[in-house]
Design an enzyme around this catalytic site. Structure first.
Site: not given
Ligand code: BJW
Length: 248
Positions: A105-106, A123, A131, A151, A191, A217
């Site tokens: 996801q990174n 992601h 654009c 663009c 993670g 994790n």
């Molecule tokens: C360690 C550590 C160490 C620390 N060792 N571990 C169903 C239910 C509810 C909501 C939804 C659903 N389906 C869709 C949604 C909406 C939404 C969503 O999921 N919302 C939730 C918040 C509930 N999803 C979306 O909108 C997605 N799109 C979608 O579904 O589209 C449908 C569609 C279809 C057709 C047409 C149009 C639309 C898109 C999601 C995009 C997410 N984007 C981001 C930004 C990316 C760009 C950027 O980097 O800026 O992605 S948000 C952010 O979250 C980023 C990450 O990749 C993602 C996940 O985060 P991650 O990696 O889990 O990080 P953290 O910080 O949350 O956690 C870190 C973890 O590491 C922790 O657990 C720590 O404990 C651990 N840790 N040190 C090991 N040393």
């Protein structure tokens, strides 16, 4: 940390392994996670509120500047022991004739920098731009006086080629990830907070297909209750130990 003997055995004979990584694997390289408190200039913003098309529409310069700052921060960091252990896992599994898929996801390119080959970016990537109005990928761009840059085709603002909330994941990457999750015998979730969909559905799919699901994790997540093995701690410490235990 003792690596469970049964997990060691399963990995030694595995024919397909899938790994899903999140921000936590890059934390030990110095990249802040999304749920970490932000510091300095960005302390008053929630990253999840900046990562939306609405935020960009409202204030394109603010969102562009945030990504610019992250690009500059990430350009200074190096892959850590966790990334490197996954590269070794890929090499060992490929040598034993197994399929290895690293789904991330990174957007930081650290897995590619660590020389893992089969990386699926769910992601997008921080270093690519497109654009905003027409979704056109832009190969060459440079920061100029105007922020965000424009663009060359339509004159509209450029944006990072990442996936924001409410946007669809790149279909090729997501289909590849679904296939890897459905076909693997072992699925690692490393993670990630396991709350952002649809990425969080991948280990659930692997479970439906009876894969052994392993979580690495330091914290509990919504996946923890259904994982077969929970390796509690930092990826940069656990992964090298695990790889050493399995392949020596
Ligand atoms: C360690 C550590 C160490 C620390 N060792 N571990 C169903 C239910 C509810 C909501 C939804 C659903 N389906 C869709 C949604 C909406 C939404 C969503 O999921 N919302 C939730 C918040 C509930 N999803 C979306 O909108 C997605 N799109 C979608 O579904 O589209 C449908 C569609 C279809 C057709 C047409 C149009 C639309 C898109 C999601 C995009 C997410 N984007 C981001 C930004 C990316 C760009 C950027 O980097 O800026 O992605 S948000 C952010 O979250 C980023 C990450 O990749 C993602 C996940 O985060 P991650 O990696 O889990 O990080 P953290 O910080 O949350 O956690 C870190 C973890 O590491 C922790 O657990 C720590 O404990 C651990 N840790 N040190 C090991 N040393």
């Amino acid at each position: 940390m003792t690596i469970p003997a049964r997990l060691v055995e399963v990995l030694r004979s595995a024919k397909a392994v899938a790994v899903l990584t999140g921000a936590g694997i890059s934390a030990e390289s110095g990249v802040p996670t999304f749920r970490d408190a932000q510091t300095g200039l960005w302390a008053k913003y929630q990253p999840t509120e900046l990562a939306t098309p609405e935020a960009f529409r409202r204030d394109p310069q603010l969102v562009w500047d945030w990504y610019d700052w992250r690009r500059k921060t990430i350009a200074k960091v190096r892959p850590n022991a966790g990334h490197l252990a996954l590269t070794r896992m890929e090499r060992q599994l490929t040598t034993q004739g197994a399929q290895f898929t690293l789904i991330t996801q990174n957007v930081d390119s650290l897995h590619q920098l660590a020389a893992t080959h089969n990386v699926v970016e769910l992601h997008g990537n921080l270093y690519r731009v497109k654009c905003f109005a027409e979704d056109r990928p832009i190969e060459f761009w440079e920061a100029g006086e105007v922020t965000p840059p424009r663009c060359p085709e339509c004159g509209g603002p450029l944006r990072p080629a990442v996936v924001w909330f409410g946007e669809a994941l790149p279909s090729d990457a997501f289909n590849h990830a679904l296939q890897a999750a459905a076909q693997c015998e072992v699925f690692f979730s490393i993670g990630t907070s396991s709350i952002v969909e649809p990425a969080a559905s991948l280990p659930r799919l692997a479970l439906e297909y009876e894969a052994v699901v392993v979580e690495i994790n330091p914290e509990e997540t919504p996946l923890t209750a259904s994982a077969a093995y929970i390796l509690r701690g930092r990826a940069g410490e656990i992964l090298p130990e695990l790889v050493k235990e399995v392949w020596g």
